[in-house]
Structure formats: structure tokens, C-alpha cells
Design a protein around this motif. Structure first.
Motif, PDB file in Angstrom:
ATOM      1  N   ARG A  42       0.813  -1.215   0.000  1.00 58.92           N
ATOM      2  CA  ARG A  42       0.000   0.000   0.000  1.00 58.92           C
ATOM      3  C   ARG A  42       0.852   1.273   0.000  1.00 58.92           C
ATOM      4  NH1 ARG A  42      -5.141   0.627   1.452  1.00 58.92           N
ATOM      5  NH2 ARG A  42      -4.717   2.669   0.546  1.00 58.92           N
ATOM      6  N   MET A  43       2.127   1.165   0.435  1.00 55.06           N
ATOM      7  CA  MET A  43       2.951   2.374   0.560  1.00 55.06           C
ATOM      8  C   MET A  43       4.097   2.454  -0.453  1.00 55.06           C
ATOM      9  SD  MET A  43       3.094   3.148   4.676  1.00 55.06           S
ATOM     10  CE  MET A  43       3.656   1.558   5.277  1.00 55.06           C
ATOM     11  N   ARG A  44       4.626   1.296  -0.896  1.00 56.29           N
ATOM     12  CA  ARG A  44       5.757   1.320  -1.836  1.00 56.29           C
ATOM     13  C   ARG A  44       5.284   1.753  -3.233  1.00 56.29           C
ATOM     14  NH1 ARG A  44      10.349   2.573  -0.911  1.00 56.29           N
ATOM     15  NH2 ARG A  44      11.342   0.762   0.064  1.00 56.29           N
ATOM     16  N   ASN A  45       6.016   2.663  -3.861  1.00 56.12           N
ATOM     17  CA  ASN A  45       5.721   3.212  -5.186  1.00 56.12           C
ATOM     18  C   ASN A  45       4.396   3.971  -5.234  1.00 56.12           C
ATOM     19  OD1 ASN A  45       8.108   2.180  -6.471  1.00 56.12           O
ATOM     20  ND2 ASN A  45       7.144   0.161  -6.523  1.00 56.12           N
ATOM     21  N   VAL A  46       3.920   4.427  -4.088  1.00 56.16           N
ATOM     22  CA  VAL A  46       2.703   5.252  -4.013  1.00 56.16           C
ATOM     23  C   VAL A  46       3.109   6.679  -3.628  1.00 56.16           C
ATOM     24  CG1 VAL A  46       0.559   5.643  -2.722  1.00 56.16           C
ATOM     25  CG2 VAL A  46       1.206   3.326  -3.408  1.00 56.16           C
ATOM     26  N   VAL A  66       5.621   6.906  -0.304  1.00 57.57           N
ATOM     27  CA  VAL A  66       5.067   6.946   1.052  1.00 57.57           C
ATOM     28  C   VAL A  66       5.851   6.031   1.988  1.00 57.57           C
ATOM     29  CG1 VAL A  66       3.020   6.462   2.451  1.00 57.57           C
ATOM     30  CG2 VAL A  66       2.769   7.549   0.216  1.00 57.57           C
ATOM     31  N   PHE A  67       6.291   4.873   1.475  1.00 59.65           N
ATOM     32  CA  PHE A  67       7.048   3.936   2.317  1.00 59.65           C
ATOM     33  C   PHE A  67       8.356   4.571   2.784  1.00 59.65           C
ATOM     34  CE2 PHE A  67       9.450  -0.057   3.157  1.00 59.65           C
ATOM     35  CZ  PHE A  67       8.554  -0.622   4.064  1.00 59.65           C
ATOM     36  N   ASP A  68       9.038   5.292   1.919  1.00 62.10           N
ATOM     37  CA  ASP A  68      10.278   5.972   2.325  1.00 62.10           C
ATOM     38  C   ASP A  68       9.994   7.065   3.347  1.00 62.10           C
ATOM     39  OD1 ASP A  68      11.994   4.410   0.936  1.00 62.10           O
ATOM     40  OD2 ASP A  68      12.427   5.854  -0.666  1.00 62.10           O
ATOM     41  N   ARG A  69       8.848   7.755   3.223  1.00 62.73           N
ATOM     42  CA  ARG A  69       8.496   8.769   4.228  1.00 62.73           C
ATOM     43  C   ARG A  69       8.241   8.109   5.585  1.00 62.73           C
ATOM     44  NH1 ARG A  69       4.704  10.655  -0.253  1.00 62.73           N
ATOM     45  NH2 ARG A  69       6.332  11.335  -1.683  1.00 62.73           N
ATOM     46  N   PHE A  70       7.702   6.900   5.551  1.00 61.50           N
ATOM     47  CA  PHE A  70       7.524   6.141   6.792  1.00 61.50           C
ATOM     48  C   PHE A  70       8.894   5.756   7.362  1.00 61.50           C
ATOM     49  CE2 PHE A  70       7.193   2.109   9.029  1.00 61.50           C
ATOM     50  CZ  PHE A  70       6.147   2.332   9.912  1.00 61.50           C
ATOM     51  N   ASP A 108      -0.919   9.502 -11.507  1.00 63.84           N
ATOM     52  CA  ASP A 108      -1.033   8.082 -11.894  1.00 63.84           C
ATOM     53  C   ASP A 108      -1.258   7.147 -10.703  1.00 63.84           C
ATOM     54  OD1 ASP A 108      -0.603   8.800 -14.548  1.00 63.84           O
ATOM     55  OD2 ASP A 108       1.568   8.680 -14.330  1.00 63.84           O
ATOM     56  N   ASN A 109      -1.691   7.690  -9.578  1.00 66.18           N
ATOM     57  CA  ASN A 109      -2.041   6.841  -8.442  1.00 66.18           C
ATOM     58  C   ASN A 109      -3.544   6.573  -8.435  1.00 66.18           C
ATOM     59  OD1 ASN A 109       0.348   6.406  -6.331  1.00 66.18           O
ATOM     60  ND2 ASN A 109       0.614   8.395  -7.320  1.00 66.18           N
ATOM     61  N   LEU A 164      -4.061   8.768   1.864  1.00 66.79           N
ATOM     62  CA  LEU A 164      -2.737   8.361   2.343  1.00 66.79           C
ATOM     63  C   LEU A 164      -1.655   9.294   1.808  1.00 66.79           C
ATOM     64  CD1 LEU A 164      -0.833   6.335   3.733  1.00 66.79           C
ATOM     65  CD2 LEU A 164      -0.857   4.990   1.620  1.00 66.79           C
ATOM     66  N   ILE A 165      -1.765   9.682   0.537  1.00 69.41           N
ATOM     67  CA  ILE A 165      -0.772  10.585  -0.056  1.00 69.41           C
ATOM     68  C   ILE A 165      -0.825  11.956   0.625  1.00 69.41           C
ATOM     69  CG2 ILE A 165      -0.155  11.811  -2.178  1.00 69.41           C
ATOM     70  CD1 ILE A 165      -1.141   9.301  -3.702  1.00 69.41           C
TER      71      ILE A 165
END
Length: 410
Positions: free
Chosen positions: A197-201, A258-262, A354-355, A362-363
Motif C-alpha cells: 500500500r505504501m511502496r511506489n505510491v 510513502v514507504f520511504d516517508r515512513f 497516476d495513483n 494516504l498521499i
């Protein structure tokens, strides 16, 4: 062929948003092809209100800019005033300010990590994050008597010293997080659904982050090495050799999603714990305030003429305050604040590209937008005989009683 694109609003009130803001999304099916963000639903005119207050009174106004990073705004405001009036701050007070700033970063990042899990429906991780956050909130309450607006700082220093009891509470907190926080990180990062849900989003590349002036964890998650604590140390940070945390140093690459922000915020929790330990070990002896008589402080500030500027690394990024003092006038002449969300919100339309529509809340939440805190109460079941509505006075007394219990346990 029939046109299938359409536009829908997310907000200003939405179950997935923490603050009132509207994102108008252009959709092609479920895919977001364009976005416009419209803030401004909660403007309160705080900067204008400051013009009818002296610098001491504005301290408590600046705390109310944000309910999460209230101390960051206070320190940024005070540093601007102290810059304009060339007012000194004792070394011990600088260490205590740095300590509270890191305590605030801890509770802000843990809160955000929990809310991110809530945004993807990972409620068990959300509740675990809320449980973890309580420990640092209890330390802030034991130090200042408050959980949100601490009233710790003042012109030329701080109002509260580090007592042996508070030092013990801080030591126990660090030990607690070093034992417990790793489990939260493992639960979230090892879950394939959470990662999916978070990677590449919500991707923001390094080049885009620089071009659109992203700041704080949002920029660092895109690979930008920027941290005011490293590039322009303030208070006691020059003694701690703080380095900006970027994903490529830990995982070889920054995706800017989003995953990197986490990940960046979780890693910064560990960084803040290390800084807190170094603050407590190196806390110098001496005064905590240059002048404790507020009448003398105000008299000194009334003689000052000039513009003061300050920028610090708040939990969400660069927090900038500019203050003008006019000789002979007791009140602040003018005051300008730029909170980090102003900078990071510019990048939202790029993150939406493109999401899927389902990822929009979430974004939006991934940059940890500031929310305003207000006093309120919600009655969820008024039909039950056992229900009771507490008055404002009763709620305040219950809060104070809890603070007394916490301080007695220290």
C-alpha cells in the motif's frame, strides 16, 4: 467514444484527512490524472492577533499555531525575537530547548506512523503506535505539566529546569523505546500488504523535491540531504553532530514514496533518542534564563529596533519565523510564520500522478500536514442511562489530577 474522465473533491472534511483541506482530483476511471489543492479553510489570523500583544504574550499565541509541534513554533518565534533584540540565552537553557524539541519530534513521528497505518486500514499497528506515543507524552507532562502546549520556553531561556525526577523519567523513556519501538517497525515493514500500500505510491523524485522546495522528512525521503540541525545548528545541536537521514544511506536507493516517508520518520525516532541521551549526559550547569523578572525583559525588548529571523527543523521540516520590533512600542510590530506544510503542500499534485483514487488520503497524510488543535468533546451514545456529559471545568480538573499523579510517581 464516451468521455470517462471526471473530477471529484477529497475534503475539506473527509474520514481519511486530519485537517480541513480540499484536493480536487481529475480521474480517468480510478486513476488520478490531475490534481489541484485548495487550502484556507482554517485560517485564524494569528499573525494579525500578535500585533495587539507584547512578545511575552505572543509566546502563548505561537504555541497554538499547531497542536502537535507547538514547541517548535515557540522556539522559532523566541529565536526571532532574541535575534531582533540581540538577547542572550544561557547554555543550559539551550540544552533544555533541544531536549523538548526532540521529545516533540518523538511524539509527532510516532503519531504520524500510527496514523499512516490507520490510513491503510492497519488498525492494530495504529493502536500499537498510539500506545507507544503515550510514554513520551507522559514525560512532557511530567516536565511541564501539560501534554500539548507546554509553556516551557520564554525570552532568554526556559521556565522549567530538569529535576532529578524528570531526568529519571527521560532515562526510563529512552530505555522503553529502545526495547519496544523496534517491534512496531518490524510489524509494519514485514507486512506485505502494508508495504504494497505504501511502496511506489505518491512518488516525489529528488529533482522534483528540490524544484518544488519540499522540506523536512518529505524531502529527505526523496533523497535530499537537508536538515537544519546539520546545516545551520541552533540551540545546542552543534554539540551533537546531527546528520540528515536519507533512505539511500540505509537501503541503497531513495524511492521518494510513502514507504520511504515512513522509513525516514521511524529512523529519526531512533536518532532523536540518541540526541536525548546526549542532551542528558552533557547538560551544563548554570542559569536557565537570562532575566527572570518579566517587567525587566519587556523593558529591554521595548528598546529594541529591528527585524529578527529564525528557522529550525520542526518535525515536519523548516519552520521559519520573522519578527519586527519597533523601538518605543511594547507590542510586536509584525510577525510572519511559514510552517513546513506550506512548502510541502506544493508537491501534492506531483505525488498524486497516476495513483489510484483510494490512495489519495494516504498521499495527503504522507507529508504529515499540520492540524489545528481545539478543545472539544463528543458524546457517542446519549440514549444510555449511564451516560454523563462532563463540563469544561470537570475535564480541566481531571486533567490536572492526572498530572499530579504522574509527578508524584516520578
Amino acid at each position: 467514444m464516451m468521455e470517462k474522465s471526471y473530477t471529484i473533491p477529497i475534503g475539506p472534511v473527509h474520514v481519511g484527512l486530519k485537517e480541513p483541506i480540499t484536493a480536487w482530483l481529475d480521474l480517468d476511471g480510478e486513476k488520478i490524472v490531475g490534481a489541484r489543492v485548495r487550502p484556507g479553510a482554517i485560517h485564524r489570523g494569528i499573525e494579525f492577533m500578535a500585533r495587539e500583544r507584547n512578545p511575552i504574550q505572543v509566546i502563548y499565541l505561537s504555541e497554538r499555531i499547531c497542536g502537535i509541534c507547538s514547541f517548535a513554533h515557540v522556539v522559532a518565534f523566541l529565536r526571532a525575537v532574541e535575534d531582533a533584540a540581540d538577547y542572550p540565552v544561557p547554555p543550559r537553557a539551550q540544552y533544555i530547548r533541544s531536549l523538548v524539541l526532540e521529545l516533540e519530534r518523538l511524539h509527532s513521528h510516532i503519531l504520524w506512523a500510527g496514523v499512516a497505518c490507520y490510513s491503510i486500514g492497519f488498525d492494530s499497528a495504529f493502536h500499537l503506535g498510539m500506545v507507544l506515543r503515550e510514554k513520551v507524552m507522559d514525560v512532557l507532562e511530567a516536565l511541564s505539566g501539560n501534554r500539548v502546549n507546554y509553556g516551557v520556553a520564554t525570552v532568554g531561556g526556559v521556565r522549567w529546569d530538569i529535576t532529578p525526577e524528570v531526568a529519571k523519567a527521560v532515562k526510563e523513556m529512552v530505555k522503553y523505546y529502545k526495547a519496544e519501538f523496534g517491534a512496531f517497525y518490524d510489524v509494519v515493514t514485514a507486512d506485505p500488504i502494508a508495504k504494497a500500500r505504501m511502496r511506489n505510491v505518491g512518488v516525489l523524485t529528488e529533482e522534483e523535491a528540490v524544484r518544488h522546495n519540499a522540506v523536512g522528512p518529505t524531502a529527505r525521503a526523496s533523497g535530499v540531504r537537508c536538515d537544519i540541525r546539520e546545516t545551520s545548528p541552533y540551540e545546542a545541536y552543534a554539540d551533537f553532530n546531527v546528520k540528515a537521514i536519507v533512505p539511500q544511506d540505509y537501503y541503497g536507493k531513495a524511492y521518494g514514496d510513502v514507504f520511504d516517508r515512513f522509513l525516514v520518520r521511524v529512523l529519526e525516532v531512533h536518532q532523536s533518542l540518541n540526541i536525548v541521551e546526549r542532551v542528558m549526559k552533557g547538560l551544563p550547569e548554570g542559569d536557565i534564563v537570562t532575566e527572570s523578572n518579566l517587567n525587566k525583559v519587556l523593558a529591554s525588548l521595548k528598546k529594541a529596533e529591528g527585524t529578527g529571523w529564525s528557522v529550525i527543523e520542526a518535525p515536519r521540516g523548516d519552520d521559519t519565523h520573522v519578527v519586527h520590533l519597533k523601538a518605543g512600542e511594547e507590542n510586536v510590530n509584525w510577525w510572519k510564520v511559514r510552517a513546513p506544510t506550506y512548502a510541502n503542500a506544493v508537491s501534492w499534485p506531483l505525488m498524486f500522478r497516476d495513483n489510484e483514487l483510494a490512495d489519495a488520503p494516504l498521499i495527503i497524510n504522507s507529508i504529515d500536514p499540520c492540524i489545528s488543535c481545539m478543545e472539544r468533546m463528543l458524546v457517542t451514545n446519549s440514549s444510555g442511562a449511564a451516560d454523563r456529559i462532563y463540563t469544561r471545568a470537570e475535564l480541566i480538573e481531571m486533567s490536572r489530577e492526572k498530572t499530579r499523579r504522574l509527578r508524584q510517581r516520578c
